[in-house]
Design a protein around this motif. Sequence first.
Motif, PDB file in Angstrom:
ATOM      1  N   ARG A 203      16.510 -13.912 -15.050  1.00 34.58           N
ATOM      2  CA  ARG A 203      16.224 -14.858 -16.144  1.00 34.58           C
ATOM      3  C   ARG A 203      17.427 -15.763 -16.411  1.00 34.58           C
ATOM      4  O   ARG A 203      17.275 -16.978 -16.610  1.00 34.58           O
ATOM      5  N   LEU A 204      18.601 -15.167 -16.426  1.00 35.08           N
ATOM      6  CA  LEU A 204      19.801 -15.958 -16.701  1.00 35.08           C
ATOM      7  C   LEU A 204      20.097 -16.945 -15.572  1.00 35.08           C
ATOM      8  O   LEU A 204      20.603 -18.049 -15.821  1.00 35.08           O
ATOM      9  N   ILE A 242      28.527 -10.009 -19.488  1.00 36.56           N
ATOM     10  CA  ILE A 242      27.748 -11.047 -18.807  1.00 36.56           C
ATOM     11  C   ILE A 242      27.799 -12.373 -19.548  1.00 36.56           C
ATOM     12  O   ILE A 242      28.225 -13.391 -18.997  1.00 36.56           O
ATOM     13  N   VAL A 243      27.378 -12.376 -20.819  1.00 38.37           N
ATOM     14  CA  VAL A 243      27.250 -13.639 -21.552  1.00 38.37           C
ATOM     15  C   VAL A 243      28.596 -14.317 -21.781  1.00 38.37           C
ATOM     16  O   VAL A 243      28.789 -15.498 -21.425  1.00 38.37           O
ATOM     17  N   ASP A 248      31.234 -20.814 -22.797  1.00 39.27           N
ATOM     18  CA  ASP A 248      31.663 -20.933 -24.187  1.00 39.27           C
ATOM     19  C   ASP A 248      30.777 -21.919 -24.946  1.00 39.27           C
ATOM     20  O   ASP A 248      30.970 -22.132 -26.144  1.00 39.27           O
ATOM     21  N   ASP A 249      29.838 -22.531 -24.242  1.00 37.17           N
ATOM     22  CA  ASP A 249      28.946 -23.500 -24.872  1.00 37.17           C
ATOM     23  C   ASP A 249      28.002 -22.769 -25.824  1.00 37.17           C
ATOM     24  O   ASP A 249      27.288 -21.844 -25.432  1.00 37.17           O
ATOM     25  N   GLU A 250      27.990 -23.191 -27.080  1.00 39.99           N
ATOM     26  CA  GLU A 250      27.237 -22.466 -28.109  1.00 39.99           C
ATOM     27  C   GLU A 250      25.745 -22.400 -27.796  1.00 39.99           C
ATOM     28  O   GLU A 250      25.104 -21.353 -27.989  1.00 39.99           O
ATOM     29  N   ALA A 255      21.215 -19.120 -25.968  1.00 36.68           N
ATOM     30  CA  ALA A 255      20.058 -18.904 -25.093  1.00 36.68           C
ATOM     31  C   ALA A 255      20.199 -17.613 -24.306  1.00 36.68           C
ATOM     32  O   ALA A 255      19.232 -16.860 -24.123  1.00 36.68           O
ATOM     33  N   MET A 256      21.417 -17.336 -23.820  1.00 38.39           N
ATOM     34  CA  MET A 256      21.641 -16.108 -23.053  1.00 38.39           C
ATOM     35  C   MET A 256      21.520 -14.871 -23.921  1.00 38.39           C
ATOM     36  O   MET A 256      20.942 -13.855 -23.505  1.00 38.39           O
TER      37      MET A 256
END
Length: 265
Positions: A203-204, A242-243, A248-250, A255-256
């Motif tokens: 999914r990611l 993982i995330v 670093d994008d909010e 979403a992750m």
Amino acid sequence: MTAWVPPDREPYYLPAGDEHTIFQQCHSRGLAVMLKGPTGCGKTRFVEHMAWRLKRPLVTISCHDDLTASDLIGRFLIRHDGTAWQDGPLTRAVREGALCYLDEVVEARQDTMVVLHSLTDHRRFLPIDKTGETIVAAPGFQLIVSYNPGYQRMLKDLKPSTRQRFVALDFDFPPAQQEAAIIEREATADHATAMALVSLGHRLRSLRDRGLAEVPSTRLLIAAAGLVASGVSARQACYTAIVSPLSDDESLVGAMRDLVDATFV
């Protein structure tokens, strides 16, 4: 010169195709090999595994912008009794008949790459201008390079004259069942956790189209599984292993994290 010490046991690698056979044939014929594939998909482990199978020493070089030809070949060092030549890792590999693995080779400067050319064709020798020596590669020597074309093709690439000196093996993330088996083995994780992490990984990886520069590798999934096996909650393990390493994008992080929460209800 430090003697190479082989690992106590075979480095674990689960083949996806006939890469073992092709690599062995390249080694027997003295052909240089290029491994292409995303970060963390098993390229380095494959090389370690093949060195063990072939019973050859392995010299690994991590390439970067500041890597010079002298870093590879060697240099004169000043000592209390004068100067002395010290072989670089490439020179040691050529003398010893080792496998020489240049990881993320496109990170090296182009002028540094030129020193490899005489080792990738029928000549199989390494000239050392500073000493006037020409070293013929010992039996068993093989040059291997790797890089991630998906990430680096927009930034750097190998010159065609260099690329055509290698036999290329394409790597990718394993199929779901195989990736789960790898995670179970490497992280001592249970099957359910491994399969859930593989599902999350798929999914990611679809978020690449939304601007995710690097997608989660098998290596990251193994790290998360290891945390879960040690008692960390699955969600927290995924957030930290993982995330957070991926962006670093909010908006992407949000979403992750949503996908993590949906996977581990």
